[in-house]
Design a protein around this motif. Structure first.
Motif, PDB file in Angstrom:
ATOM      1  N   LYS A   1       0.839  -1.199   0.000  1.00 23.17           N
ATOM      2  CA  LYS A   1       0.000   0.000   0.000  1.00 23.17           C
ATOM      3  C   LYS A   1       0.873   1.247   0.000  1.00 23.17           C
ATOM      4  CE  LYS A   1      -4.065   1.675   2.512  1.00 23.17           C
ATOM      5  NZ  LYS A   1      -4.780   1.597   3.780  1.00 23.17           N
ATOM      6  N   ILE A   2       0.749   2.030  -1.073  1.00 25.94           N
ATOM      7  CA  ILE A   2       1.489   3.285  -1.142  1.00 25.94           C
ATOM      8  C   ILE A   2       0.457   4.402  -1.148  1.00 25.94           C
ATOM      9  CG2 ILE A   2       3.094   4.688  -2.473  1.00 25.94           C
ATOM     10  CD1 ILE A   2       4.175   2.115  -3.714  1.00 25.94           C
ATOM     11  N   GLN A   3       0.450   5.158  -0.060  1.00 23.41           N
ATOM     12  CA  GLN A   3      -0.575   6.184   0.085  1.00 23.41           C
ATOM     13  C   GLN A   3       0.021   7.433   0.695  1.00 23.41           C
ATOM     14  OE1 GLN A   3      -3.895   4.660   2.260  1.00 23.41           O
ATOM     15  NE2 GLN A   3      -5.325   6.116   1.381  1.00 23.41           N
ATOM     16  N   SER A   4      -0.101   8.535  -0.015  1.00 24.90           N
ATOM     17  CA  SER A   4       0.404   9.804   0.504  1.00 24.90           C
ATOM     18  C   SER A   4      -0.513  10.275   1.633  1.00 24.90           C
ATOM     19  CB  SER A   4       0.431  10.841  -0.608  1.00 24.90           C
ATOM     20  OG  SER A   4       1.027  12.013  -0.130  1.00 24.90           O
ATOM     21  N   SER A   5       0.093  10.778   2.687  1.00 23.60           N
ATOM     22  CA  SER A   5      -0.701  11.244   3.815  1.00 23.60           C
ATOM     23  C   SER A   5      -0.033  12.476   4.421  1.00 23.60           C
ATOM     24  CB  SER A   5      -0.791  10.143   4.872  1.00 23.60           C
ATOM     25  OG  SER A   5      -1.322  10.671   6.073  1.00 23.60           O
ATOM     26  N   PRO A   6      -0.834  13.430   4.882  1.00 25.73           N
ATOM     27  CA  PRO A   6      -0.241  14.593   5.541  1.00 25.73           C
ATOM     28  C   PRO A   6       0.183  14.286   6.978  1.00 25.73           C
ATOM     29  CG  PRO A   6      -2.633  14.801   5.499  1.00 25.73           C
ATOM     30  CD  PRO A   6      -2.299  13.545   4.754  1.00 25.73           C
ATOM     31  N   MET A   7      -0.239  13.123   7.486  1.00 26.65           N
ATOM     32  CA  MET A   7       0.052  12.786   8.891  1.00 26.65           C
ATOM     33  C   MET A   7       1.464  12.234   9.049  1.00 26.65           C
ATOM     34  SD  MET A   7      -3.490  11.231  10.365  1.00 26.65           S
ATOM     35  CE  MET A   7      -4.012  10.296   8.959  1.00 26.65           C
ATOM     36  N   ALA A   8       2.172  12.783  10.027  1.00 27.37           N
ATOM     37  CA  ALA A   8       3.572  12.426  10.252  1.00 27.37           C
ATOM     38  C   ALA A   8       3.758  10.925  10.438  1.00 27.37           C
ATOM     39  CB  ALA A   8       4.102  13.171  11.467  1.00 27.37           C
ATOM     40  N   PHE A   9       2.937  10.309  11.297  1.00 32.69           N
ATOM     41  CA  PHE A   9       3.175   8.891  11.599  1.00 32.69           C
ATOM     42  C   PHE A   9       2.930   8.017  10.376  1.00 32.69           C
ATOM     43  CE2 PHE A   9      -1.375   8.917  12.313  1.00 32.69           C
ATOM     44  CZ  PHE A   9      -1.804   7.627  12.015  1.00 32.69           C
ATOM     45  N   LYS A  10       2.026   8.435   9.479  1.00 40.04           N
ATOM     46  CA  LYS A  10       1.763   7.681   8.245  1.00 40.04           C
ATOM     47  C   LYS A  10       2.964   7.774   7.301  1.00 40.04           C
ATOM     48  CE  LYS A  10      -2.557   6.087   8.309  1.00 40.04           C
ATOM     49  NZ  LYS A  10      -2.782   4.634   8.331  1.00 40.04           N
ATOM     50  N   GLN A  11       3.545   8.970   7.244  1.00 40.32           N
ATOM     51  CA  GLN A  11       4.715   9.162   6.389  1.00 40.32           C
ATOM     52  C   GLN A  11       5.887   8.321   6.903  1.00 40.32           C
ATOM     53  OE1 GLN A  11       5.508  13.389   6.156  1.00 40.32           O
ATOM     54  NE2 GLN A  11       3.614  13.814   5.026  1.00 40.32           N
ATOM     55  N   MET A  12       6.073   8.340   8.216  1.00 41.74           N
ATOM     56  CA  MET A  12       7.166   7.554   8.808  1.00 41.74           C
ATOM     57  C   MET A  12       6.935   6.061   8.586  1.00 41.74           C
ATOM     58  SD  MET A  12       8.121   9.413  12.355  1.00 41.74           S
ATOM     59  CE  MET A  12       8.241  11.175  12.486  1.00 41.74           C
ATOM     60  N   GLU A  13       5.685   5.651   8.676  1.00 38.70           N
ATOM     61  CA  GLU A  13       5.329   4.247   8.446  1.00 38.70           C
ATOM     62  C   GLU A  13       5.676   3.853   7.005  1.00 38.70           C
ATOM     63  OE1 GLU A  13       1.048   2.620   8.409  1.00 38.70           O
ATOM     64  OE2 GLU A  13       1.563   2.784  10.541  1.00 38.70           O
ATOM     65  N   GLN A  14       5.375   4.749   6.060  1.00 34.01           N
ATOM     66  CA  GLN A  14       5.671   4.485   4.646  1.00 34.01           C
ATOM     67  C   GLN A  14       7.184   4.359   4.436  1.00 34.01           C
ATOM     68  OE1 GLN A  14       2.715   4.706   2.191  1.00 34.01           O
ATOM     69  NE2 GLN A  14       4.156   3.246   1.379  1.00 34.01           N
ATOM     70  N   ILE A  15       7.957   5.222   5.095  1.00 33.59           N
ATOM     71  CA  ILE A  15       9.424   5.159   5.000  1.00 33.59           C
ATOM     72  C   ILE A  15       9.916   3.824   5.555  1.00 33.59           C
ATOM     73  CG2 ILE A  15      11.615   6.135   5.819  1.00 33.59           C
ATOM     74  CD1 ILE A  15      10.169   8.897   5.907  1.00 33.59           C
ATOM     75  N   SER A  16       9.374   3.410   6.701  1.00 35.00           N
ATOM     76  CA  SER A  16       9.868   2.160   7.288  1.00 35.00           C
ATOM     77  C   SER A  16       9.469   0.942   6.444  1.00 35.00           C
ATOM     78  CB  SER A  16       9.461   2.013   8.755  1.00 35.00           C
ATOM     79  OG  SER A  16       8.085   1.875   8.873  1.00 35.00           O
ATOM     80  N   GLN A  17       8.356   1.046   5.710  1.00 41.77           N
ATOM     81  CA  GLN A  17       8.012  -0.044   4.777  1.00 41.77           C
ATOM     82  C   GLN A  17       9.062  -0.144   3.674  1.00 41.77           C
ATOM     83  OE1 GLN A  17       4.014  -0.290   3.189  1.00 41.77           O
ATOM     84  NE2 GLN A  17       3.150   0.486   5.093  1.00 41.77           N
ATOM     85  N   PHE A  18       9.515   1.019   3.200  1.00 43.11           N
ATOM     86  CA  PHE A  18      10.592   1.032   2.203  1.00 43.11           C
ATOM     87  C   PHE A  18      11.849   0.371   2.780  1.00 43.11           C
ATOM     88  CE2 PHE A  18      14.620   3.226   1.346  1.00 43.11           C
ATOM     89  CZ  PHE A  18      14.858   2.794   0.045  1.00 43.11           C
ATOM     90  N   LEU A  19      12.222   0.757   4.010  1.00 40.43           N
ATOM     91  CA  LEU A  19      13.446   0.229   4.625  1.00 40.43           C
ATOM     92  C   LEU A  19      13.376  -1.291   4.790  1.00 40.43           C
ATOM     93  CD1 LEU A  19      14.089   3.038   7.263  1.00 40.43           C
ATOM     94  CD2 LEU A  19      15.465   2.566   5.233  1.00 40.43           C
ATOM     95  N   ASN A  20      12.213  -1.796   5.219  1.00 37.22           N
ATOM     96  CA  ASN A  20      12.048  -3.258   5.354  1.00 37.22           C
ATOM     97  C   ASN A  20      12.196  -3.949   4.006  1.00 37.22           C
ATOM     98  OD1 ASN A  20      11.595  -3.035   8.096  1.00 37.22           O
ATOM     99  ND2 ASN A  20       9.373  -2.936   7.885  1.00 37.22           N
ATOM    100  N   ALA A  21      11.593  -3.359   2.984  1.00 38.22           N
ATOM    101  CA  ALA A  21      11.659  -3.953   1.645  1.00 38.22           C
ATOM    102  C   ALA A  21      13.087  -3.895   1.097  1.00 38.22           C
ATOM    103  CB  ALA A  21      10.694  -3.234   0.710  1.00 38.22           C
ATOM    104  N   ALA A  22      13.805  -2.800   1.388  1.00 36.78           N
ATOM    105  CA  ALA A  22      15.187  -2.658   0.916  1.00 36.78           C
ATOM    106  C   ALA A  22      16.074  -3.722   1.570  1.00 36.78           C
ATOM    107  CB  ALA A  22      15.711  -1.260   1.230  1.00 36.78           C
TER     108      ALA A  22
END
Length: 204
Positions: A85-106
């Motif tokens: 799930k790739i979803q842009s969000s203005p909420m800080a914790f959602k953005q951080m969650e998206q970054i950590s999904q990238f890191l796990n996948a990397a």
């Protein structure tokens, strides 16, 4: 994007040691590498990701919500995409969650822990050189794996050394065990018998 400068406002000026430390970290940020990474990411993800304003703050703002990073890692997987799930969000914790999904996948893709940035390095702009390092490692892996998913100039990243597996027969391994390596020396003919060092300890 209206996220420019967000997260910087509440930081306040740094003085003394923390300022020096931050300056040192900032000096490791490579503007030339930034251009290569931007070029690669736009080729890899398509023109829909746009382009950042030149410079560190533009680069940070571009990647900060984690969406482009998630698209990037997904583009390197031929089959099942690791970030569902790739979803842009203005909420800080959602953005951080998206970054950590990238890191796990990397990490799943093969980027080593030592080459990984921390979420705050990007989100708070603490160490954007570390973000560059992670993306370079990812690019190197993509070039090295050569799975047909890499879009870009192969010369942009170093090809990582491939593991060199060697198969030895049991006889060869047994023969190798009987050889004393010259660097190990030999204990034949030498001992410490009869040697004494200094005066014996006087007990008073």
């Amino acid at each position: 994007m209206a996220t420019k400068g967000v997260g910087m406002a509440n930081k306040g000026p740094s003085y003394g040691l923390s300022r020096q430390v931050q300056d040192k970290i900032d000096s490791k940020y490579d503007p030339d590498l930034e251009q290569i990474l931007v070029e690669w990411i736009t080729r890899q993800c398509g023109s829909g990701v746009g382009r950042p304003e030149a410079g560190k703050l533009g680069f940070q703002a571009w990647l900060k919500d984690g969406c482009i990073l998630s698209e990037l890692i997904n583009s390197l997987f031929a089959g099942d995409k690791p970030v569902k799930k790739i979803q842009s969000s203005p909420m800080a914790f959602k953005q951080m969650e998206q970054i950590s999904q990238f890191l796990n996948a990397a990490e799943k893709y093969g980027v080593t822990k030592t080459d990984m940035f921390q979420t705050v390095d990007l989100w708070e702009g603490k160490d954007l050189a570390a973000v560059q390092r992670t993306l370079s490692a990812l690019g190197s892996l993509a070039v090295t794996k050569d799975e047909g998913t890499y879009n870009g100039d192969p010369n942009w990243f170093f090809k990582k050394a491939q593991e060199n597996k060697r198969d030895f027969s049991d006889e060869q391994i047994k023969a190798g065990k009987n050889v004393i390596g010259l660097q190990m020396g030999s204990n034949k003919g030498a001992s410490q018998e009869g040697m004494s060092y200094g005066r014996p300890r006087q007990i008073l």
